[in-house]
Scaffold this motif. Sequence first.
Motif, PDB file in Angstrom:
ATOM      1  N   GLY A   1      40.913  43.021  43.015  1.00 19.10           N
ATOM      2  CA  GLY A   1      40.587  41.906  43.897  1.00 19.10           C
ATOM      3  C   GLY A   1      40.528  42.381  45.327  1.00 19.10           C
ATOM      4  O   GLY A   1      41.493  42.205  46.057  1.00 19.10           O
ATOM      5  N   THR A   2      39.420  42.982  45.771  1.00 19.09           N
ATOM      6  CA  THR A   2      39.518  43.965  46.839  1.00 19.09           C
ATOM      7  C   THR A   2      38.353  44.009  47.817  1.00 19.09           C
ATOM      8  O   THR A   2      37.210  43.751  47.453  1.00 19.09           O
TER       9      THR A   2
ATOM     10  N   GLY B   1      43.426  42.852  49.410  1.00 21.24           N
ATOM     11  CA  GLY B   1      43.681  43.002  47.986  1.00 21.24           C
ATOM     12  C   GLY B   1      44.412  44.283  47.669  1.00 21.24           C
ATOM     13  O   GLY B   1      45.324  44.692  48.376  1.00 21.24           O
TER      14      GLY B   1
ATOM     15  N   HIS C   1      35.987  40.144  41.999  1.00 19.92           N
ATOM     16  CA  HIS C   1      36.956  40.614  41.011  1.00 19.92           C
ATOM     17  C   HIS C   1      36.703  40.005  39.636  1.00 19.92           C
ATOM     18  O   HIS C   1      36.405  38.824  39.510  1.00 19.92           O
TER      19      HIS C   1
ATOM     20  N   ASP D   1      39.302  48.382  41.419  1.00 17.75           N
ATOM     21  CA  ASP D   1      39.661  47.227  42.251  1.00 17.75           C
ATOM     22  C   ASP D   1      40.641  46.308  41.533  1.00 17.75           C
ATOM     23  O   ASP D   1      40.667  46.208  40.314  1.00 17.75           O
TER      24      ASP D   1
END
Length: 320
Positions: A185-186, A204, A166, A183
């Motif tokens: 944080g994924t 996430g 991320h 995204d």
Amino acid sequence: MTPAERQRHEQALDWVRRIQDPDFADWEGHALWLESDPANPEAFDTASLLIEDAAEGLEPARAPAPAMPVNDNATAPSPAVGWRRWTAGLGLAAAASIAGLVAIPALLPGGGQPYAIATAPGEHRTVALGDGTQVALNGDSLIRLDKAKPRLAIVERGEAFFTVVHDAAHPFEVRAGDTTFRDVGTAFDVIRTGDSTEMAVREGAVMVDPAGMALRLDGGQSVRIAAGGAIVRNADPQTIGSWRQGRLLYRDAVLADVAADLARSIGQPVSVDGAIRQRRFSGVIMIDRDRPRMFQRLSAVMGIAILRDGAGWRMALPAR
């Protein structure tokens, strides 16, 4: 029978018993047990088939009603057809070898021009991007990348699992068809088939179509986007991206989706007769290089017929 064999047999019977409980949820624990000893999958198969034979002629239990979609406008899935809920533990040694191939990262080529990375049917591949993000491709998949746009990937077809590093100032984006996923944080999975796209978040969060609907999905949620609109559903995070380890995990999935996943993973067509396309399955399928053996066992634990169909396979009602 040695004490160790007796213990394994008792554990296998216990797993079969537990899985028949409609409230059973420990699919990840079951998968870990299967992987903890090369003899465990065979023991589980034997226990399942023994109980299947003993239960022949009994009225099968009805699967639980599927969870309602998250969004109010979604159409609820068709009710489950009554049948036994089993787990198929198939060919661990072969699955482990596939998982070993998936775990080997490959660095992307240099240059600033767009380029494509593809997999053949049944092939798995993992690539590492310059920022540390990893992309795992399932069989018969194609993504497009560009060194000049290092935080963008385009899924043209097939299935790709993204483990994103991320960067809030430079979010990573994935495009599939007309939809963009950003995204937050994924770790998430994207499937592109024909004119439809499905995305499921394992960890996430992801913003769906940030310039339009701006829909945020968190871990354990999925969305299917087609001409009729977008349908959001709950998803078991443990099942998302499980194909990377050579196993397919399901909780109340329709057979039509199971067949599509199998086709990508084994590189052979898998079809489902209309009468059972909406039947539901919960369990673990370990991918086996011995396809006839794998489908023979899967047929037994699912309670359906799986037949040779040209170069592929067909799921059908069992002959009376």
